[in-house]
Write a protein that holds these residues in place. Sequence first.
Motif, PDB file in Angstrom:
ATOM      1  N   ARG A  29      80.509  65.247  21.329  1.00 40.76           N
ATOM      2  CA  ARG A  29      80.581  66.643  20.892  1.00 40.76           C
ATOM      3  C   ARG A  29      80.748  67.530  22.119  1.00 40.76           C
ATOM      4  N   PRO A  30      81.840  68.306  22.196  1.00 44.88           N
ATOM      5  CA  PRO A  30      82.076  69.139  23.386  1.00 44.88           C
ATOM      6  C   PRO A  30      80.883  70.029  23.744  1.00 44.88           C
ATOM      7  N   ARG A  31      80.193  70.524  22.758  1.00 46.82           N
ATOM      8  CA  ARG A  31      79.066  71.424  23.015  1.00 46.82           C
ATOM      9  C   ARG A  31      77.920  70.718  23.753  1.00 46.82           C
ATOM     10  N   LEU A  81      75.405  68.034  28.631  1.00 49.83           N
ATOM     11  CA  LEU A  81      74.019  67.578  28.749  1.00 49.83           C
ATOM     12  C   LEU A  81      73.936  66.066  28.890  1.00 49.83           C
ATOM     13  N   ALA A  82      74.865  65.373  28.243  1.00 53.20           N
ATOM     14  CA  ALA A  82      74.820  63.916  28.216  1.00 53.20           C
ATOM     15  C   ALA A  82      75.524  63.268  29.401  1.00 53.20           C
ATOM     16  N   ASN A  83      76.549  63.924  29.932  1.00 50.17           N
ATOM     17  CA  ASN A  83      77.351  63.317  30.999  1.00 50.17           C
ATOM     18  C   ASN A  83      77.473  64.252  32.190  1.00 50.17           C
ATOM     19  N   ASN A  84      77.536  63.676  33.372  1.00 47.47           N
ATOM     20  CA  ASN A  84      77.855  64.460  34.564  1.00 47.47           C
ATOM     21  C   ASN A  84      79.327  64.830  34.510  1.00 47.47           C
ATOM     22  N   ALA A  85      79.667  65.976  35.045  1.00 46.76           N
ATOM     23  CA  ALA A  85      81.068  66.392  35.110  1.00 46.76           C
ATOM     24  C   ALA A  85      81.761  65.639  36.240  1.00 46.76           C
ATOM     25  N   PRO A  86      83.064  65.376  36.098  1.00 45.57           N
ATOM     26  CA  PRO A  86      83.796  64.804  37.227  1.00 45.57           C
ATOM     27  C   PRO A  86      83.836  65.822  38.371  1.00 45.57           C
ATOM     28  N   VAL A  87      83.874  65.312  39.606  1.00 48.16           N
ATOM     29  CA  VAL A  87      83.799  66.178  40.783  1.00 48.16           C
ATOM     30  C   VAL A  87      84.928  65.822  41.740  1.00 48.16           C
ATOM     31  N   LEU A  88      85.625  66.844  42.232  1.00 43.96           N
ATOM     32  CA  LEU A  88      86.673  66.651  43.220  1.00 43.96           C
ATOM     33  C   LEU A  88      86.031  66.393  44.580  1.00 43.96           C
ATOM     34  N   LEU A  89      86.398  65.271  45.214  1.00 50.64           N
ATOM     35  CA  LEU A  89      85.848  64.911  46.525  1.00 50.64           C
ATOM     36  C   LEU A  89      86.869  65.075  47.648  1.00 50.64           C
ATOM     37  N   MET A  90      88.141  64.980  47.287  1.00 50.26           N
ATOM     38  CA  MET A  90      89.218  65.239  48.245  1.00 50.26           C
ATOM     39  C   MET A  90      90.262  66.074  47.546  1.00 50.26           C
ATOM     40  N   ALA A  91      90.677  67.157  48.201  1.00 48.39           N
ATOM     41  CA  ALA A  91      91.750  68.013  47.706  1.00 48.39           C
ATOM     42  C   ALA A  91      92.893  67.877  48.698  1.00 48.39           C
ATOM     43  N   GLY A  92      93.905  67.095  48.329  1.00 51.14           N
ATOM     44  CA  GLY A  92      94.927  66.743  49.295  1.00 51.14           C
ATOM     45  C   GLY A  92      94.284  65.890  50.367  1.00 51.14           C
ATOM     46  N   SER A  93      94.575  66.186  51.615  1.00 51.04           N
ATOM     47  CA  SER A  93      93.999  65.387  52.701  1.00 51.04           C
ATOM     48  C   SER A  93      92.640  65.919  53.166  1.00 51.04           C
ATOM     49  N   GLU A  94      92.168  67.006  52.543  1.00 47.68           N
ATOM     50  CA  GLU A  94      90.878  67.598  52.932  1.00 47.68           C
ATOM     51  C   GLU A  94      89.716  66.915  52.217  1.00 47.68           C
ATOM     52  N   VAL A  95      88.800  66.377  53.004  1.00 44.61           N
ATOM     53  CA  VAL A  95      87.578  65.799  52.448  1.00 44.61           C
ATOM     54  C   VAL A  95      86.615  66.957  52.180  1.00 44.61           C
ATOM     55  N   LEU A  96      86.075  67.013  50.962  1.00 44.26           N
ATOM     56  CA  LEU A  96      85.129  68.063  50.592  1.00 44.26           C
ATOM     57  C   LEU A  96      83.715  67.568  50.895  1.00 44.26           C
ATOM     58  N   TRP A  97      83.298  67.759  52.139  1.00 41.41           N
ATOM     59  CA  TRP A  97      82.049  67.191  52.653  1.00 41.41           C
ATOM     60  C   TRP A  97      80.831  67.641  51.858  1.00 41.41           C
ATOM     61  N   ARG A  98      80.807  68.883  51.460  1.00 40.41           N
ATOM     62  CA  ARG A  98      79.649  69.387  50.696  1.00 40.41           C
ATOM     63  C   ARG A  98      79.505  68.620  49.380  1.00 40.41           C
ATOM     64  N   GLU A  99      80.631  68.358  48.717  1.00 37.15           N
ATOM     65  CA  GLU A  99      80.595  67.615  47.454  1.00 37.15           C
ATOM     66  C   GLU A  99      80.196  66.163  47.683  1.00 37.15           C
ATOM     67  N   LEU A 100      80.631  65.589  48.786  1.00 40.08           N
ATOM     68  CA  LEU A 100      80.214  64.215  49.106  1.00 40.08           C
ATOM     69  C   LEU A 100      78.692  64.151  49.227  1.00 40.08           C
ATOM     70  N   ARG A 101      78.121  65.077  49.981  1.00 41.77           N
ATOM     71  CA  ARG A 101      76.663  65.088  50.153  1.00 41.77           C
ATOM     72  C   ARG A 101      75.949  65.335  48.826  1.00 41.77           C
TER      73      ARG A 101
END
Length: 186
Positions: A95-97, A101-121
Motif C-alpha cells: 500500500r503506497p500510504r 513505514l515498512a520499507n526503507n527508501a532507495p538512496v542515491l550513493l553516487m551521482a555520476g562520478s561523484e561519491v555522495l559521502w554523507r549518504e554512504l555514512r
Amino acid sequence: MDVQELVGNLGISAGAAVSVVVSTTVLYLSFIVLTRSLGQRVLAGFSGFDIVVVIVLGAVLGRAILGHSPTLAAGLIAVVTLLALEGALGWMSSRPRWERLANNAPVLLMAGSEVLWRELRRTHVTESQLRSRLRQAGIRSDAEVAAVVLEPTGTLSVLRRGEPIAPAMLGGVRGAERMPPGLLGT
C-alpha cells in the motif's frame, strides 16, 4: 518419560499462549525498528561474523519468545504469530500510504562520478563495499558510472553511463535531485 509428561510438554496454558504472542510481536516490531534505524545494509551481504551474530540473535530471540520451558504448542503459536506479522507487513508494504513505514527508501550513493559521502555514512555503506560492487558490475573507473543506488533490500544497483536514465527509474530514490542533468533523459 511417561505419557502424562509428554502431553504436558506439548500443551500450553492460555496465559502462556498470550505471553508467547505478545513477546513475539514486541520482539518482531523491535527488530523492524532496529533494522530500519541501522539502514538497509544491515540485511545484505553477510560476512562470516555477521552470520555468527545472526545465529546468536536467533537463539536469543527464540528463547525470549518461547519462555522458560518451551513446548511444541508455544513454538507453533510463535511461528503462526511471526507469519501473521510478516503477512501484515507485506500487506502494508503493498500500500503506497504505508510503504514508507515498512520499507526503507532507495538512496542515491553516487551521482555520476561523484561519491555522495554523507549518504554512504548515513546508510552504513563503506567505500570498500561500494568499490567492490562497482568492480562486480564491470566498472573500470568512476567516469563510467551514471548512478549507484542502495535499494530497500540492501543491494547496490549500478547504472552505467551511455543511454540517458529515464527519470522514472529514479522515482522515489532519496537524493535523485543530485543527478547531473546530462545523465537524465526526458
